[in-house]
Design an enzyme around this catalytic site. Structure first.
Site, PDB file in Angstrom:
ATOM      1  N   CYS A 119       0.816  -1.225   0.000  1.00 25.96           N
ATOM      2  CA  CYS A 119       0.000   0.000   0.000  1.00 25.96           C
ATOM      3  C   CYS A 119       0.848   1.273   0.000  1.00 25.96           C
ATOM      4  O   CYS A 119       0.374   2.339  -0.385  1.00 25.96           O
ATOM      5  CB  CYS A 119      -0.938   0.006   1.193  1.00 25.96           C
ATOM      6  SG  CYS A 119      -2.153  -1.319   1.119  1.00 25.96           S
ATOM      7  N   HIS A 256      -3.184   7.637   1.942  1.00 25.18           N
ATOM      8  CA  HIS A 256      -3.598   6.311   1.473  1.00 25.18           C
ATOM      9  C   HIS A 256      -5.022   6.057   1.957  1.00 25.18           C
ATOM     10  O   HIS A 256      -5.366   6.361   3.096  1.00 25.18           O
ATOM     11  CB  HIS A 256      -2.636   5.262   2.034  1.00 25.18           C
ATOM     12  CG  HIS A 256      -3.084   3.850   1.773  1.00 25.18           C
ATOM     13  ND1 HIS A 256      -3.532   3.432   0.536  1.00 25.18           N
ATOM     14  CD2 HIS A 256      -3.185   2.770   2.599  1.00 25.18           C
ATOM     15  CE1 HIS A 256      -3.863   2.156   0.605  1.00 25.18           C
ATOM     16  NE2 HIS A 256      -3.669   1.740   1.846  1.00 25.18           N
ATOM     17  N   ASN A 286      -9.957   0.201  -0.588  1.00 26.24           N
ATOM     18  CA  ASN A 286      -8.493   0.268  -0.510  1.00 26.24           C
ATOM     19  C   ASN A 286      -7.907  -0.340  -1.793  1.00 26.24           C
ATOM     20  O   ASN A 286      -7.996  -1.549  -1.995  1.00 26.24           O
ATOM     21  CB  ASN A 286      -8.034  -0.504   0.731  1.00 26.24           C
ATOM     22  CG  ASN A 286      -6.518  -0.486   0.908  1.00 26.24           C
ATOM     23  OD1 ASN A 286      -5.782  -0.076   0.011  1.00 26.24           O
ATOM     24  ND2 ASN A 286      -6.061  -0.935   2.067  1.00 26.24           N
TER      25      ASN A 286
HETATM   26  O1  UT7 Z   1      -3.782  -0.643   3.473  1.00 30.86           O
HETATM   27  C1  UT7 Z   1      -3.014  -1.392   4.335  1.00 30.86           C
HETATM   28  C2  UT7 Z   1      -3.368  -1.144   5.682  1.00 30.86           C
HETATM   29  N1  UT7 Z   1      -4.608  -1.785   6.075  1.00 30.86           N
HETATM   30  C3  UT7 Z   1      -5.380  -1.151   6.892  1.00 30.86           C
HETATM   31  O2  UT7 Z   1      -5.134  -0.005   7.180  1.00 30.86           O
HETATM   32  C4  UT7 Z   1      -6.515  -1.859   7.529  1.00 30.86           C
HETATM   33  C5  UT7 Z   1      -6.487  -1.564   8.988  1.00 30.86           C
HETATM   34  N2  UT7 Z   1      -7.555  -2.146   9.751  1.00 30.86           N
HETATM   35  C6  UT7 Z   1      -8.830  -1.745   9.609  1.00 30.86           C
HETATM   36  O3  UT7 Z   1      -9.170  -0.917   8.792  1.00 30.86           O
HETATM   37  C7  UT7 Z   1      -9.845  -2.313  10.579  1.00 30.86           C
HETATM   38  O4  UT7 Z   1      -9.177  -3.007  11.606  1.00 30.86           O
HETATM   39  C8  UT7 Z   1     -10.868  -3.241   9.918  1.00 30.86           C
HETATM   40  C9  UT7 Z   1     -11.814  -2.422   9.055  1.00 30.86           C
HETATM   41  C10 UT7 Z   1     -10.154  -4.295   9.080  1.00 30.86           C
HETATM   42  C11 UT7 Z   1     -11.713  -3.937  10.975  1.00 30.86           C
HETATM   43  O5  UT7 Z   1     -12.322  -2.977  11.832  1.00 30.86           O
HETATM   44  P1  UT7 Z   1     -12.229  -3.161  13.415  1.00 30.86           P
HETATM   45  O6  UT7 Z   1     -13.031  -2.077  14.007  1.00 30.86           O
HETATM   46  O7  UT7 Z   1     -10.763  -3.238  13.769  1.00 30.86           O
HETATM   47  O8  UT7 Z   1     -12.971  -4.520  13.636  1.00 30.86           O
HETATM   48  P2  UT7 Z   1     -12.429  -5.878  14.280  1.00 30.86           P
HETATM   49  O9  UT7 Z   1     -11.431  -6.528  13.396  1.00 30.86           O
HETATM   50  O10 UT7 Z   1     -12.062  -5.581  15.689  1.00 30.86           O
HETATM   51  O11 UT7 Z   1     -13.743  -6.753  14.251  1.00 30.86           O
HETATM   52  C12 UT7 Z   1     -14.912  -6.399  15.032  1.00 30.86           C
HETATM   53  C13 UT7 Z   1     -15.996  -7.443  14.794  1.00 30.86           C
HETATM   54  C14 UT7 Z   1     -15.482  -8.868  14.957  1.00 30.86           C
HETATM   55  O12 UT7 Z   1     -16.488  -9.616  15.591  1.00 30.86           O
HETATM   56  P3  UT7 Z   1     -16.391  -9.954  17.164  1.00 30.86           P
HETATM   57  O13 UT7 Z   1     -15.103 -10.710  17.315  1.00 30.86           O
HETATM   58  O14 UT7 Z   1     -16.364  -8.613  17.848  1.00 30.86           O
HETATM   59  O15 UT7 Z   1     -17.615 -10.754  17.411  1.00 30.86           O
HETATM   60  C15 UT7 Z   1     -15.336  -9.362  13.530  1.00 30.86           C
HETATM   61  O16 UT7 Z   1     -15.485 -10.743  13.409  1.00 30.86           O
HETATM   62  O17 UT7 Z   1     -16.496  -7.352  13.457  1.00 30.86           O
HETATM   63  C16 UT7 Z   1     -16.471  -8.650  12.853  1.00 30.86           C
HETATM   64  N3  UT7 Z   1     -16.250  -8.485  11.412  1.00 30.86           N
HETATM   65  C17 UT7 Z   1     -17.253  -8.248  10.545  1.00 30.86           C
HETATM   66  N4  UT7 Z   1     -18.578  -8.134  10.710  1.00 30.86           N
HETATM   67  C18 UT7 Z   1     -19.322  -7.868   9.614  1.00 30.86           C
HETATM   68  C19 UT7 Z   1     -15.077  -8.489  10.748  1.00 30.86           C
HETATM   69  N5  UT7 Z   1     -15.295  -8.269   9.432  1.00 30.86           N
HETATM   70  C20 UT7 Z   1     -16.637  -8.121   9.289  1.00 30.86           C
HETATM   71  C21 UT7 Z   1     -17.470  -7.839   8.187  1.00 30.86           C
HETATM   72  N6  UT7 Z   1     -18.792  -7.733   8.399  1.00 30.86           N
HETATM   73  N7  UT7 Z   1     -16.983  -7.669   6.941  1.00 30.86           N
END
Ligand code: UT7
Length: 329
Positions: A119, A256, A286
């Site tokens: 990225c 980004h 992204n």
């Molecule tokens: O470009 C390279 C760099 N990459 C990034 O910058 C990405 C960085 N990370 C992020 O943008 C975020 O961490 C994400 C968008 C990937 C995830 O957001 P988050 O607020 O960190 O969510 P999380 O991973 O803590 O997940 C929260 C909940 C989980 O469920 P539980 O364990 O709380 O029951 C996940 O299983 O959301 C669940 N979850 C989803 N639910 C619905 C994860 N993906 C999904 C989804 N739809 N697509």
């Protein structure tokens, strides 16, 4: 105080972009994996992303963006002597996708090569091209970010497949003599970093030398998020320090486009006003190395970015890699 000395600068001479025709919204994704429009919008700000058609490759997207950048600059491929293409989704393991673009543009002179910083690839490519141009070894560079991330996504993994999209953007950098002051147009400073200890937080689980497969993207999203804001703000602080500028001096902040929450938190931490942020993440998702040039192209096309404006770009991605560049447009 010493008087400023004339020096070569890498000045933006043109810009172009290309998005595949097919646009996929969150509702369509919710039919494929257990997710919802609400979850995706709230956590990321993403509403739609473009997905390449079958047979449409990274080099094809890159060539279209490059052709548009050349037309925008009033130049032809004959005027270019360097192509640097940032991608993590090359057409082939080799040759470099940049050489495919070179051939598609009908260029048989100069040099073309790929750069791999995921990225952060576009920031790394701008910084690399700048070093070639200010050394005097090359005159005009096509700097491209192009990706078909749809090809390395695990479409059954809701934690990653909703986040990414395909696309390409390109700028032309031209060596021009400047006065050696902050008023010069061109790349004023760039700052690149990496730390390979973070490999397992964001990687592809395949490759020629390990599995002999292409593999799929794997990400510990929360872990990446935890590091992102600190890393990108660090390198922006480096850019401010190197140039004696501050957040108030910026006309535009073009980060980004991974996640709207990361973008907003980074801007807030450095005191960059919300109205100076260029955001395309809601429309493109992204697109990795393509995200910054796509955002730059959108802000040039609608007249926000003008000649003479001070523009900060920054990115963070797999590796980890991260970097910033301050450009007087
Ligand atoms: O470009 C390279 C760099 N990459 C990034 O910058 C990405 C960085 N990370 C992020 O943008 C975020 O961490 C994400 C968008 C990937 C995830 O957001 P988050 O607020 O960190 O969510 P999380 O991973 O803590 O997940 C929260 C909940 C989980 O469920 P539980 O364990 O709380 O029951 C996940 O299983 O959301 C669940 N979850 C989803 N639910 C619905 C994860 N993906 C999904 C989804 N739809 N697509």
């Amino acid at each position: 105080m010493n008087a400023p000395q004339k020096r070569l600068r890498s000045v933006v001479a043109g810009i172009g972009s290309y998005l595949p025709e097919r646009c996929v919204d969150n509702v369509e994704l919710a039919r494929m994996v257990d997710t919802s429009d609400d979850w995706i919008v709230q956590r990321t700000g993403i509403r739609t992303r473009h997905i390449a058609a079958e047979g449409e490759t990274t080099s094809m997207l890159a060539t279209k963006a490059a052709e548009q950048a050349l037309a925008n600059a009033g130049l032809t491929a004959a005027d270019i002597d360097l192509i640097i293409l940032a991608t993590a989704t090359p057409d082939y393991t080799f040759p470099a996708t940049a050489t495919l673009v070179q051939a598609a543009l009908g260029m048989t002179h100069g040099v073309a090569f790929d750069l791999q910083a995921v990225c952060s690839g576009f920031v790394f490519a701008v910084s690399t091209a700048d070093k070639f141009l200010i050394s005097g070894s090359h005159k005009r560079a096509l700097v491209i970010g192009a990706e078909t991330f749809s090809r390395i996504l695990d479409w059954k993994d809701r934690t990653t497949c909703v986040l990414f999209g395909d696309g390409a953007g390109a700028i032309i950098l031209e060596a021009q003599e400047g006065e050696g002051t902050l008023a010069d147009r061109g790349v004023l400073t760039s700052h690149l970093r990496s730390d390979g200890r973070h490999r397992e937080k964001l990687f592809v689980d395949g490759g020629p030398s390990t599995t002999q497969t292409v593999g799929h993207l794997r990400m510990a999203g929360r872990e990446v998020f935890r590091h992102a804001v600190g890393m990108v703000t660090d390198v922006m602080i480096d850019a401010f320090a190197a140039t004696g500028t501050s957040a108030e001096d910026l006309d535009w902040f073009v980060p980004h486009q991974a996640n709207e929450r990361i973008i907003d938190a980074s801007a807030e931490k450095l005191g960059i006003a919300a109205q100076k942020i260029v955001k395309t993440v809601s429309m493109h998702g992204n697109t990795s190395a393509a995200s910054i040039p796509l955002a730059l192209a959108a802000a040039c096309a609608d007249g926000r970015i003008q000649k003479g404006h001070l523009v900060m770009i920054e990115a963070m991605g797999g590796g980890f890699t991260w970097g910033s560049a301050l450009i007087r447009w």
